[in-house]
Design an enzyme around this catalytic site. Structure first.
Site, PDB file in Angstrom:
ATOM      1  N   LYS A 167       0.817  -1.217   0.000  1.00 15.40           N
ATOM      2  CA  LYS A 167       0.000   0.000   0.000  1.00 15.40           C
ATOM      3  C   LYS A 167       0.851   1.267   0.000  1.00 15.40           C
ATOM      4  CE  LYS A 167      -3.155  -1.266   3.135  1.00 15.40           C
ATOM      5  NZ  LYS A 167      -4.459  -1.185   3.806  1.00 15.40           N
ATOM      6  N   GLU A 194      -2.392   7.643   7.832  1.00 17.05           N
ATOM      7  CA  GLU A 194      -3.280   8.401   6.953  1.00 17.05           C
ATOM      8  C   GLU A 194      -4.189   9.262   7.814  1.00 17.05           C
ATOM      9  OE1 GLU A 194      -5.712   5.946   4.470  1.00 17.05           O
ATOM     10  OE2 GLU A 194      -4.026   5.247   3.268  1.00 17.05           O
ATOM     11  N   HIS A 217     -15.484  -5.525   7.311  1.00 13.14           N
ATOM     12  CA  HIS A 217     -14.717  -5.517   6.060  1.00 13.14           C
ATOM     13  C   HIS A 217     -15.120  -6.628   5.099  1.00 13.14           C
ATOM     14  CE1 HIS A 217     -12.478  -2.348   7.873  1.00 13.14           C
ATOM     15  NE2 HIS A 217     -12.173  -3.110   8.901  1.00 13.14           N
ATOM     16  N   ARG A 248      -7.138  -8.419  -9.124  1.00 14.31           N
ATOM     17  CA  ARG A 248      -7.823  -9.679  -9.466  1.00 14.31           C
ATOM     18  C   ARG A 248      -9.225  -9.370  -9.978  1.00 14.31           C
ATOM     19  NH1 ARG A 248      -8.582  -8.684  -3.956  1.00 14.31           N
ATOM     20  NH2 ARG A 248     -10.787  -8.454  -3.471  1.00 14.31           N
TER      21      ARG A 248
HETATM   22  C1  MV4 Z   1      -9.760   4.235   5.851  1.00 14.43           C
HETATM   23  C2  MV4 Z   1     -10.956   4.667   6.450  1.00 14.43           C
HETATM   24  C3  MV4 Z   1     -11.015   5.970   6.858  1.00 14.43           C
HETATM   25  N1  MV4 Z   1      -9.953   6.793   6.701  1.00 14.43           N
HETATM   26  N2  MV4 Z   1      -8.740   5.079   5.694  1.00 14.43           N
HETATM   27  C4  MV4 Z   1     -10.868  -0.373   5.602  1.00 14.43           C
HETATM   28  C5  MV4 Z   1     -10.322  -1.441   4.726  1.00 14.43           C
HETATM   29  C6  MV4 Z   1      -9.117  -0.878   4.129  1.00 14.43           C
HETATM   30  N3  MV4 Z   1      -8.969  -1.335   2.792  1.00 14.43           N
HETATM   31  C7  MV4 Z   1      -9.263   0.590   4.233  1.00 14.43           C
HETATM   32  N4  MV4 Z   1     -10.323   0.834   5.152  1.00 14.43           N
HETATM   33  C8  MV4 Z   1     -10.593   2.087   5.582  1.00 14.43           C
HETATM   34  N5  MV4 Z   1      -9.609   2.982   5.413  1.00 14.43           N
HETATM   35  C9  MV4 Z   1      -8.836   6.320   6.131  1.00 14.43           C
HETATM   36  N6  MV4 Z   1      -7.790   7.143   5.987  1.00 14.43           N
HETATM   37  C10 MV4 Z   1     -11.999   3.763   6.590  1.00 14.43           C
HETATM   38  C11 MV4 Z   1     -11.814   2.467   6.168  1.00 14.43           C
HETATM   39  C12 MV4 Z   1     -12.923   1.579   6.353  1.00 14.43           C
HETATM   40  C13 MV4 Z   1     -13.564   0.974   5.282  1.00 14.43           C
HETATM   41  C14 MV4 Z   1     -13.160   1.167   3.960  1.00 14.43           C
HETATM   42  C15 MV4 Z   1     -13.797   0.549   2.930  1.00 14.43           C
HETATM   43  C16 MV4 Z   1     -14.873  -0.277   3.191  1.00 14.43           C
HETATM   44  C17 MV4 Z   1     -15.282  -0.487   4.461  1.00 14.43           C
HETATM   45  C18 MV4 Z   1     -14.642   0.132   5.522  1.00 14.43           C
HETATM   46  C19 MV4 Z   1     -15.079  -0.096   6.828  1.00 14.43           C
HETATM   47  C20 MV4 Z   1     -14.449   0.498   7.865  1.00 14.43           C
HETATM   48  C21 MV4 Z   1     -13.349   1.321   7.631  1.00 14.43           C
END
Ligand code: MV4
Length: 506
Positions: A116, A200, A235, A292
């Site tokens: 990432k 972040e 998630h 994918r």
């Molecule tokens: C975040 C976020 C808020 N702010 N990054 C969760 C999975 C990972 N791929 C990234 N995720 C998140 N990153 C920042 N800077 C909130 C999430 C997140 C989330 C993102 C996508 C789908 C579902 C989620 C559920 C909780 C938190």
């Protein structure tokens, strides 16, 4: 041209790929573990080879065996599906040492986007908006303090090797950063074998929107619109749709063009997805890339009229994309429900076992991608997704109506499923007005917690009824000489355990 493809997966996605191969006149090779000897993908394929015992590490993750089987069977290509080896750059490199084509991106592009922090650097080179924060692993707690101070609290600690929320920690203020940093490092080390973490800015109540990409090996790359994936729990996506109710043509073009720039900068080919967070002011931020074919690809297929698996195979054969960006038109609305063998009334506890009854929905605008059949035992060794139920209609409203109708037609007997949860979401006014973000489902599910005294008493009463029903079931089993009783909804976990034992014996 490929004459034979090995499908290195199981379940609904193995069948999805098998169908595409049939349509293209390509022979198929299935692989299976001991838990899947009677699985539908094995029954349907032209040839099938045993990998090993049920655990994925001894079967579907055995890249060495899978390459041997591909060679032995004369397959010219391997389609990895999703999960398992699909994002394993070591496996892709092994394929690249042979004449057997991996149907997916090159290992180099997979590596560049798999980390990432590296992906965030690539996003900067591609002038792609990303969440403010570091683009390298944090070398020390002092560096973490400095970055957090600069971007402002609240912040999010993330593992560079992570994905799907693992190794992630929200930090509200300076006093919490040190312990969260150390915890995130050791969690990342344990989960991914790398303790690299970065920071972040925390985006509050975001939507999760992703762009589908398709790139050929001649420098052409197109975006196929977005998917709205905000309805999720821990998630795990629960419902996905295309298009998003909040993405208009201008935002779609800006997100799509940014995603294409990133793919081209990384030398990406084949199908891929760029994930974004969208805040309530419609700012979008790059999150990560999935290298994918994704579970939720059907909603994109329905609104674009394209077959993503056909196209993956064609570009892997070296064909140029048969259309341009201008040719891509979105039409109508598609919504997908991930149907799981799990019990929403019992903490989403997995509920594998024998499927004693199966009535599958059909009719106008309904697609069901499934890997199950009546009499099949859903093994407990893998992700318990049973099928994907997808509705397509001219409008979002009619797509919802079709899904609700299809759920009413759907009967899965012998095991618990989350079909009832979908009925509830699809009838919720928040969902119907597309008022959703990544916390939407948690809010909906916490609305019925804690149970009131009256509800608890009802539950007790129901468990007494369960015991009575269980006694009746045991009696019926004896009466019918050991064959399972014809119950659609087994009333208790004791009965589930019995069904599971039955499956193990079979
Ligand atoms: C975040 C976020 C808020 N702010 N990054 C969760 C999975 C990972 N791929 C990234 N995720 C998140 N990153 C920042 N800077 C909130 C999430 C997140 C989330 C993102 C996508 C789908 C579902 C989620 C559920 C909780 C938190």
């Amino acid at each position: 041209m490929f004459q034979k493809i090995l499908i290195a997966n199981r379940g609904e996605i193995a069948l999805r790929i098998l169908r595409a191969c049939r349509e293209l006149g390509i022979a198929t090779v299935a692989v299976y573990s001991d838990a899947d000897r009677a699985a539908l993908h094995v029954l349907e394929a032209d040839e099938a080879y045993r990998l090993g015992p049920a655990p994925a590490t001894e079967s579907y993750l055995r890249g060495d065996l899978i390459l041997d089987i591909a060679r032995q069977s004369g397959a010219q290509a391997i389609h990895p599906g999703y999960g398992f080896l699909s994002e394993n750059a070591v496996f892709v490199e092994a394929c690249e040492q042979t004449p057997i084509k991996f149907i997916g991106p090159p290992a180099k592009a997979m590596r560049a986007l798999g980390s990432k922090t590296r992906a965030r650097q690539a996003a900067d080179r591609a002038a792609m908006p990303r969440v403010p924060g570091s683009t390298k692993g944090l070398a020390s707690i002092d560096e973490a303090y400095a970055v957090a101070e600069q971007i402002g609290y609240p912040v999010m600690l993330k593992a560079a090797a992570g994905g799907g929320g693992k190794g992630m920690r929200a930090v509200a203020k300076r006093e919490e950063l040190k312990s969260a940093f150390e915890a995130a490092q050791s969690e990342a080390e344990r989960a991914f074998g790398s303790n690299e973490v970065y920071l972040e800015k925390l985006i509050e109540r975001p939507r999760h929107i992703e762009i589908q990409l398709l790139a050929d090996e001649h420098g052409h790359c197109v975006y196929l619109g977005e998917r709205e994936c905000s309805v999720q729990r821990r998630h795990q996506k629960v419902i996905e749709e295309a298009p998003s109710a909040v993405v208009g043509p201008d935002l779609r073009r800006r997100m799509g063009e940014a995603a294409v720039r990133l793919a081209q900068a990384a030398g990406y080919t084949n199908a891929g997805t760029v994930e974004f967070l969208l805040d309530d002011a419609q700012n979008f931020y790059f999150l990560e890339v999935n290298t994918r074919l994704q579970v939720e690809h059907p909603v994109t297929e329905l609104v674009t009229g394209l077959d993503l698996v056909h196209l993956q195979i064609r570009v892997a054969q070296g064909e140029p994309l048969p259309f341009t960006q201008e040719d891509v038109q979105l039409r109508g609305h598609a919504i997908e429900c991930r149907v799981y063998a799990e019990d929403p009334d019992n903490g989403f506890f997995p509920s594998p076992g024998l499927i004693t009854r199966l009535l599958q929905p059909a009719g106008p605008g309904i697609r069901e991608d499934s890997g199950i059949y009546e009499g099949w035992v859903v093994p407990m060794d893998y992700d318990p997704m049973l099928s994907k139920l997808i509705a397509y209609a001219p409008t979002r409203e009619l797509a919802i109506a079709r899904l609700v109708r299809a759920i009413d037609e759907y009967v899965i007997g012998g095991i618990r499923s989350n079909l009832g949860l979908f009925r509830r979401i699809l009838n919720d006014t928040g969902f119907r007005s597309a008022n959703i973000d990544t916390s939407y489902l948690d809010r909906l599910l916490s609305a019925d917690q804690p149970a009131t005294r009256a509800e608890e008493e009802t539950a007790n009463q129901e468990s007494l009824e369960d015991i009575a029903a269980l006694a009746a079931a045991v009696f019926e089993r004896h009466r019918s000489n050991g064959r399972p009783a014809a119950f659609d909804r087994p009333p208790s976990s004791a009965w589930k355990t019995a069904a599971r034992r039955e499956g193990l014996r079979g």
